[in-house]
Design a protein around this motif. Structure first.
Motif, PDB file in Angstrom:
ATOM      1  N   ILE A   1     -76.448 126.029 -27.066  1.00 35.24           N
ATOM      2  CA  ILE A   1     -77.716 125.788 -26.614  1.00 35.24           C
ATOM      3  C   ILE A   1     -78.826 126.116 -27.504  1.00 35.24           C
ATOM      4  O   ILE A   1     -79.653 125.406 -27.864  1.00 35.24           O
ATOM      5  CB  ILE A   1     -78.160 125.987 -25.094  1.00 35.24           C
ATOM      6  N   ASN A   2     -78.699 127.439 -27.777  1.00 36.40           N
ATOM      7  CA  ASN A   2     -79.805 127.744 -28.803  1.00 36.40           C
ATOM      8  C   ASN A   2     -79.687 127.250 -30.192  1.00 36.40           C
ATOM      9  O   ASN A   2     -80.748 126.781 -30.796  1.00 36.40           O
ATOM     10  CB  ASN A   2     -79.455 129.366 -28.964  1.00 36.40           C
ATOM     11  N   ALA A   3     -78.604 126.735 -30.627  1.00 35.23           N
ATOM     12  CA  ALA A   3     -78.367 126.066 -32.050  1.00 35.23           C
ATOM     13  C   ALA A   3     -79.200 124.347 -31.897  1.00 35.23           C
ATOM     14  O   ALA A   3     -79.675 124.177 -32.738  1.00 35.23           O
ATOM     15  CB  ALA A   3     -76.946 126.159 -32.333  1.00 35.23           C
TER      16      ALA A   3
ATOM     17  N   LEU B   1     -81.723 131.447 -24.824  1.00 34.28           N
ATOM     18  CA  LEU B   1     -80.952 131.181 -23.697  1.00 34.28           C
ATOM     19  C   LEU B   1     -80.100 132.560 -23.860  1.00 34.28           C
ATOM     20  O   LEU B   1     -79.305 132.823 -24.784  1.00 34.28           O
ATOM     21  CB  LEU B   1     -80.152 130.144 -23.683  1.00 34.28           C
ATOM     22  N   GLU B   2     -79.994 133.094 -22.667  1.00 36.41           N
ATOM     23  CA  GLU B   2     -79.048 134.488 -22.508  1.00 36.41           C
ATOM     24  C   GLU B   2     -78.175 134.163 -21.243  1.00 36.41           C
ATOM     25  O   GLU B   2     -78.504 133.595 -20.389  1.00 36.41           O
ATOM     26  CB  GLU B   2     -79.831 135.844 -22.235  1.00 36.41           C
TER      27      GLU B   2
ATOM     28  N   THR C   1     -59.030 131.365 -17.513  1.00 37.54           N
ATOM     29  CA  THR C   1     -60.130 131.325 -18.623  1.00 37.54           C
ATOM     30  C   THR C   1     -60.898 132.575 -18.772  1.00 37.54           C
ATOM     31  O   THR C   1     -61.144 133.352 -17.834  1.00 37.54           O
ATOM     32  CB  THR C   1     -61.311 129.959 -18.413  1.00 37.54           C
ATOM     33  N   ASP C   2     -61.523 132.717 -19.961  1.00 40.55           N
ATOM     34  CA  ASP C   2     -62.114 133.689 -20.275  1.00 40.55           C
ATOM     35  C   ASP C   2     -63.681 133.546 -19.822  1.00 40.55           C
ATOM     36  O   ASP C   2     -64.445 132.654 -20.967  1.00 40.55           O
ATOM     37  CB  ASP C   2     -62.028 134.300 -21.840  1.00 40.55           C
TER      38      ASP C   2
ATOM     39  N   GLY D   1     -70.950 133.217 -23.109  1.00 40.91           N
ATOM     40  CA  GLY D   1     -71.332 133.557 -24.700  1.00 40.91           C
ATOM     41  C   GLY D   1     -71.474 132.148 -25.606  1.00 40.91           C
ATOM     42  O   GLY D   1     -72.227 131.796 -26.463  1.00 40.91           O
ATOM     43  N   GLY D   2     -70.691 131.130 -25.480  1.00 37.87           N
ATOM     44  CA  GLY D   2     -70.299 129.983 -26.093  1.00 37.87           C
ATOM     45  C   GLY D   2     -71.310 129.172 -25.710  1.00 37.87           C
ATOM     46  O   GLY D   2     -72.081 128.486 -26.638  1.00 37.87           O
ATOM     47  N   LEU D   3     -71.678 128.957 -24.467  1.00 35.72           N
ATOM     48  CA  LEU D   3     -72.706 128.254 -24.052  1.00 35.72           C
ATOM     49  C   LEU D   3     -74.179 128.471 -24.703  1.00 35.72           C
ATOM     50  O   LEU D   3     -74.823 127.677 -25.157  1.00 35.72           O
ATOM     51  CB  LEU D   3     -72.783 128.049 -22.641  1.00 35.72           C
TER      52      LEU D   3
END
Length: 811
Positions: free
Chosen positions: A602-604, A622-623, A589-590, A596-598
Motif C-alpha cells: 500500500i505504501n508503494a 501505513l503500519e 499462514t504467517d 508486513g506485505g500489505l
C-alpha cells in the motif's frame, strides 16, 4: 547600599538560563519585560527596557486610525509585510498598555481591523527570536541590593541550550471544613536525597486514639507554629530559604494556592511566595485558575492537568485513584463508612486528637504526588513541551498559542502577518472518515494504521495557511489542489516544513528512548489539524481543515479498495485505521508476513500514485499496528446494522495470556456500573476462551437478586456544572446531588466538580450516604446486565430472558 559582586560588574556581558516566568510591567513611565530565569549560579531577574505593544493595520486604513486622539503617542513603522488579502500593512507600536487598549477600541469603533493584537510583548519578544525555554541574554549586570534578587538588564537575546536542574517541591495543605489551615506538607526526593517537612499548627500532644503508632513529639519532620498566621508566615520564610523553582501538587492551583491566598488575605498578610519577595496574586479577581495565577520566578505544575495533557486516562483523577493505578499505593487516611465525602471530618478529628497521624497523612499526599510525577515523567514532559512550543513552562492546553509561537516567526519572514479573525465562509470541515462496519465474530483481524495521518497529509499535500493565500493566485502548475476550492502553493510552505522538523525530532527521540519528548512531539503534531479546524484560531479556514479531513476520507477509501483487490476483506475503518479480515482459515499462514506485505504494498502504491498524478512526494506511512486473534464487531442495539467506534478484540500477550482490548464498549465508559463493566469483560473472556457463558450469567443473576453484589452497583459521576445550571434536573446524578444538599443542609454538594456516588432504587437515584429506598435490582438486571449480555448471547443463539425469565416476569 547597593553591593556590586566582583563577577558581575556593569560591562557588556551575557547570561544563560532557563526561563521560569515572563511578565510585562510598567515602571517609571516605561514598559519593561521581566524574565525570571534559572542559571547555573541560581535565579536571576532579567529586565528588557523600552518594550512596546505591537499590532498591524492595513496601510490604506492608517489615515483614519491616525485621526484617533491617542494616535500621537504611537510609533508608526513601515515594514515589507502584507495581510492575507495581500494588502500592505504598517506596524503600530504603543509604549503602554493603556494607549494600546485605547487604540484597539478606537479601531473597533471605526471598523478598522487590526492584526496580531493578542500577542503579549513578553511572548512576542521571545517568539520573534525563536526562543522557547532556554535563552542567552546580552547586556549588563545590575548592582545587587541586599535581600533582592540579582538582576540583569538586557539589550539583546538569542536562543540557547542549557543543562540546568530545576529544584521542585510537592506541596499540600490540610484544613478544616471551613478552610482554616491546619498544616502544610512539603516533600521532594532526588536520587537518595529525601526532603520532608510538615508545618503544623499547635504543639505536640499525646494521641487520644487507640490505633496511633507514633506520638507527635517523635516525628522529626514537624515544625510547630502557634496558629494559622504563624503557619503562613513560616511558609513565606520557608519559600525564601528553600527557594524552589517548581511547585507541584494535586489541584494545587485551584485548591491549595487559592486557599492559602484567601486565608492570607483574611489575616492581612502579604503572601510573598514569589522570587525576590514578590507576591502571589491573580490576574482576575476570584478566578483561581492556572492561567490567572501570577507567581513571579516560580513554576506551578498541577498533577491532574499534566496527566491529562500527556493523554493519561483514568476513571477518576483523584489522587487516591491515580496513585493506586500508577504506584499501587493509596492515601494514608482510609475513608470511613461514609466514603470520601467524610474525609474532612476525619482530618479535623486527627488535628485535635492525633497530630502525628495528620502529619503522616499530609506528607504522604505530598509524596504520592511527587512519585506520580516521577512515574509518569511529567517533569520531563512539561520541559519538552515548553522547549518545543515556546509556551511558558507550566502552561497546559493553549494549543492555539503553541501554533502561533511555532508559525508566526516564519510567517513574518515570509512577508505576511496573521489574519485578524478566522475565515470559514459559512462552511465547516467534516470529521474523520468512519466506515460502515460489517458486524460479526471473526478470527484473525489485522489493524493497519496510518502513522500520524493528519500531519502526514499536511506535509504530503503542502497544506498551509500562507500556502493557501499564495496558491489561489498562482498558475495550476505551481500549486496543489485541495478541497472546497483550496489551492496550495508549492513555494516554501511553512506548516509542512514544521511537520518535517517535528517528525525528525520525534524519530530521534524514539532512537534515544526519550519517551517524554516523543510523546510531546506526537501531541503537538496531532494538535495542528485541531487548531486549523478551531474557530478560536485566526488561521481557521474551512478550506484548510477540509483539505486535511476530506483527503483523509479519500486515502481511507482508496486504501480499502487496494486491500480488497488483493483478496482480503475490510470490515471496518476509523479515521486512520483499517481492519482487515484474513479469511476463514488462515491457521497455516504467517500472519505477520501478511501484515508486513500489505503495508509495504500500500505504501508503494501511494508513493507511485502521488508522484505520477500530483508530482508530490508521499509521506503517508501505513503500519501494521496489531493482530487480533479474535474480534467482535457488534450491531447497533435493536438493529442489524454494524456499530461504529465499538468493538472488542483478543490478543495473546507476552506472558501467553489472553488480553482483551475494548473500544467504545460499556467496559471503558464510566457511566456504567462497576458490575456491568466487570461482567462484560468476563463474558467476552469466556466467549473467546470457549468457556461456559450461560452458567456464569445465571450465577451472576442469582447473586445480584440476593444482594451479594451491592458494592458493585454504585454509580460514580461528577457534576460538570453547578446544579443550578443544569437544564435537565432528571439526570440521575443531578437528582442524587440535590438529595445530598437537602439531607445534609450543605450547598457544597451542589457545586461543579462534586463527586456523586449513588444507587438506583425503587424511587430512582439516591446518594449512598442518604439512601432511603430499597435497591432496584430489576433496573440493574434489565438496564445493566441485559444490554451487555445480549450481544454475546446472540452469537450463541441464546437470549438473556432464558436466564432471567423468572425475574423478568415480575417486572
Amino acid at each position: 547600599m547597593p553591593v556590586k559582586p566582583p563577577s558581575e560588574s556593569r560591562v557588556t556581558s551575557s547570561i544563560k538560563g532557563r526561563i521560569l516566568s515572563r511578565h510585562t510591567v510598567q515602571h517609571s513611565g516605561m514598559t519593561w519585560l521581566h524574565y525570571y530565569i534559572k542559571t547555573s549560579d541560581g535565579p536571576r531577574l532579567v529586565k528588557v527596557p523600552q518594550a512596546e505593544y505591537l499590532c498591524f493595520c492595513a496601510t490604506k486604513d492608517l489615515p483614519r486610525l491616525q485621526g484617533l486622539p491617542q494616535s500621537a503617542k504611537l510609533r508608526i513603522v513601515d515594514l515589507p509585510l502584507k495581510n492575507f488579502n495581500c494588502d500592505p500593512v504598517t506596524a503600530i507600536y504603543a509604549s503602554s498598555l493603556q494607549v494600546f487598549r485605547l487604540v484597539n477600541r478606537g479601531a473597533v469603533d471605526l471598523g478598522i481591523p487590526l492584526f496580531e493584537t493578542d500577542i503579549r510583548p513578553e511572548h512576542r519578544y521571545l517568539i520573534e527570536r525563536y526562543i522557547a525555554l532556554d535563552v542567552e541574554f546580552i547586556g549588563q549586570f545590575e548592582p545587587q541590593v541586599q535581600g533582592h534578587l540579582a538582576s540583569f538588564t538586557a539589550s539583546r537575546a538569542r536562543k540557547s541550550a542549557v543543562d540546568i536542574r530545576l529544584k521542585a517541591i510537592s506541596l499540600d495543605f490540610e484544613c478544616s471544613m471551613s478552610g482554616e489551615l491546619y498544616s502544610v506538607g512539603l516533600y521532594a526526593k532526588e536520587t537518595d536525597d529525601e526532603y520532608k517537612k510538615v508545618i503544623m499548627v499547635g504543639s505536640p500532644n499525646p494521641s487520644n486514639r487507640d490505633n496511633s503508632s507514633l506520638s507527635a513529639d517523635q516525628v522529626d519532620y514537624i515544625e510547630w507554629v502557634a496558629d494559622e498566621r504563624g503557619l503562613i508566615l513560616k511558609l513565606i520564610d520557608w519559600f525564601a530559604e528553600y527557594d524552589p523553582d517548581i511547585i507541584i501538587g494535586w489541584a494545587v492551583v485551584t485548591f491549595d494556592l487559592a486557599l492559602v491566598y484567601r486565608r492570607a488575605k483574611l489575616l492581612g498578610i502579604a503572601l510573598t511566595l514569589g522570587r525576590g519577595g514578590t507576591v502571589l496574586s491573580w490576574k482576575v479577581a476570584d478566578k483561581y485558575r492556572p492561567e490567572t495565577l501570577s507567581l513571579p520566578g516560580r513554576v506551578v505544575l498541577d498533577g491532574i492537568d499534566w496527566l491529562k495533557a500527556a493523554f493519561y486516562r483514568f476513571d477518576s483523577f483523584s489522587l487516591e485513584s491515580v496513585s493506586r493505578a500508577l504506584l499501587e499505593e493509596g492515601k494514608a487516611l482510609p475513608s470511613g463508612p461514609k466514603g470520601i465525602l467524610n474525609r474532612g471530618e476525619e482530618i479535623t478529628e486527627l488535628f485535635h486528637q492525633d497530630k502525628a497521624a495528620l502529619a503522616h497523612y499530609n506528607l504522604t499526599d505530598s509524596r504520592l504526588v511527587w512519585d506520580v510525577f516521577k512515574k509518569a515523567q511529567l517533569f520531563e514532559f512539561a520541559l519538552e513541551r515548553s522547549r518545543l512550543t515556546g509556551l511558558e513552562l507550566g502552561r497546559v492546553g493553549a494549543s492555539v498559542a503553541a501554533f502561533n509561537n511555532l508559525y508566526l516567526p516564519h510567517l513574518h519572514r515570509a512577508g505576511f502577518v496573521a489574519p485578524a479573525m478566522a475565515t470559514s465562509q459559512g462552511l465547516e470541515s467534516p470529521g474523520g472518515y468512519v466506515m460502515n462496519s460489517i458486524p460479526g465474530l471473526y478470527k484473525h483481524i489485522l489493524v493497519l494504521d496510518f502513522k500520524s495521518l493528519y500531519p502526514s497529509i499536511i506535509r504530503t499535500f503542502l497544506i498551509d495557511p500562507k500556502g493557501l493565500v499564495k496558491g489561489l493566485s498562482e498558475s495550476e502548475a505551481d500549486n496543489v489542489d485541495g478541497f472546497l476550492g483550496a489551492k496550495f502553493s508549492r513555494d516554501s510552505p511553512i506548516l509542512p516544513e514544521l511537520i518535517k522538523t517535528l517528525s525528525a525530532h520525534r524519530e530521534e527521540a524514539k532512537r534515544e528512548n526519550n519517551a517524554p519528548l516523543s510523546q510531546a512531539i506526537k501531541i503537538i503534531m496531532n494538535s495542528l489539524y485541531g487548531v486549523l479546524g478551531s474557530r478560536g484560531c485566526v488561521f481557521h479556514d474551512a478550506r484548510l481543515a477540509s483539505s486535511i479531513t476530506l483527503r483523509g476520507h479519500q486515502i481511507m477509501k482508496q486504501t480499502r479498495a487496494w486491500i480488497e483487490e488483493l483478496g482480503y476483506q475490510v470490515i471496518y475503518g476509523d479515521t486512520d485505521s483499517t481492519f482487515v479480515w484474513l479469511g476463514l482459515d488462515p491457521e497455516d499462514t504467517d500472519v505477520d508476513k501478511i501484515g508486513g506485505g500489505l503495508v509495504k504494498t500500500i505504501n508503494a502504491k501511494w508513493k507511485n500514485k502521488l508522484a505520477k498524478e500530483m508530482k508530490l512526494d508521499s509521506h503517508l506511512e501505513l503500519e501494521f499496528e496489531c493482530h487480533y486473534e479474535q474480534f467482535f464487531m457488534p450491531t447497533l442495539r435493536g438493529s442489524t446494522e454494524g456499530s461504529k467506534k465499538r468493538y472488542v478484540g483478543a490478543i495473546t500477550n507476552n506472558e501467553g495470556e489472553l488480553q482483551l482490548i475494548f473500544k467504545g464498549m460499556e467496559q471503558v465508559r464510566s457511566d456504567w456500573s462497576p458490575l456491568a463493566r466487570r461482567i462484560q469483560e468476563a463474558l467476552y473472556y469466556r466467549l473467546f476462551s470457549k468457556k461456559d457463558v450461560m452458567v456464569f450469567l445465571q450465577e451472576v443473576v442469582n447473586d445480584l437478586m440476593q444482594g451479594k453484589l451491592d458494592e458493585e452497583l454504585i454509580f460514580s459521576k461528577r457534576l460538570r456544572r453547578d446544579i443550578a445550571d443544569y437544564t435537565a434536573k432528571s439526570s440521575p446524578h443531578v437528582k442524587a446531588a440535590k438529595m445530598m444538599c437537602d439531607f445534609s443542609g450543605s450547598e457544597r454538594f451542589s457545586k461543579r466538580g462534586t463527586k456523586v456516588e449513588y444507587l438506583m432504587t425503587l424511587n430512582g437515584a439516591e446518594p449512598i450516604q442518604y439512601r432511603q429506598s430499597a435497591i432496584d435490582y430489576y433496573y440493574y438486571l434489565t438496564k445493566q446486565l441485559a444490554p451487555i449480555a445480549e450481544p454475546v448471547l446472540g452469537l450463541l443463539n441464546k437470549r438473556f430472558s432464558d436466564i432471567a425469565s423468572k425475574q423478568m416476569s415480575l417486572i
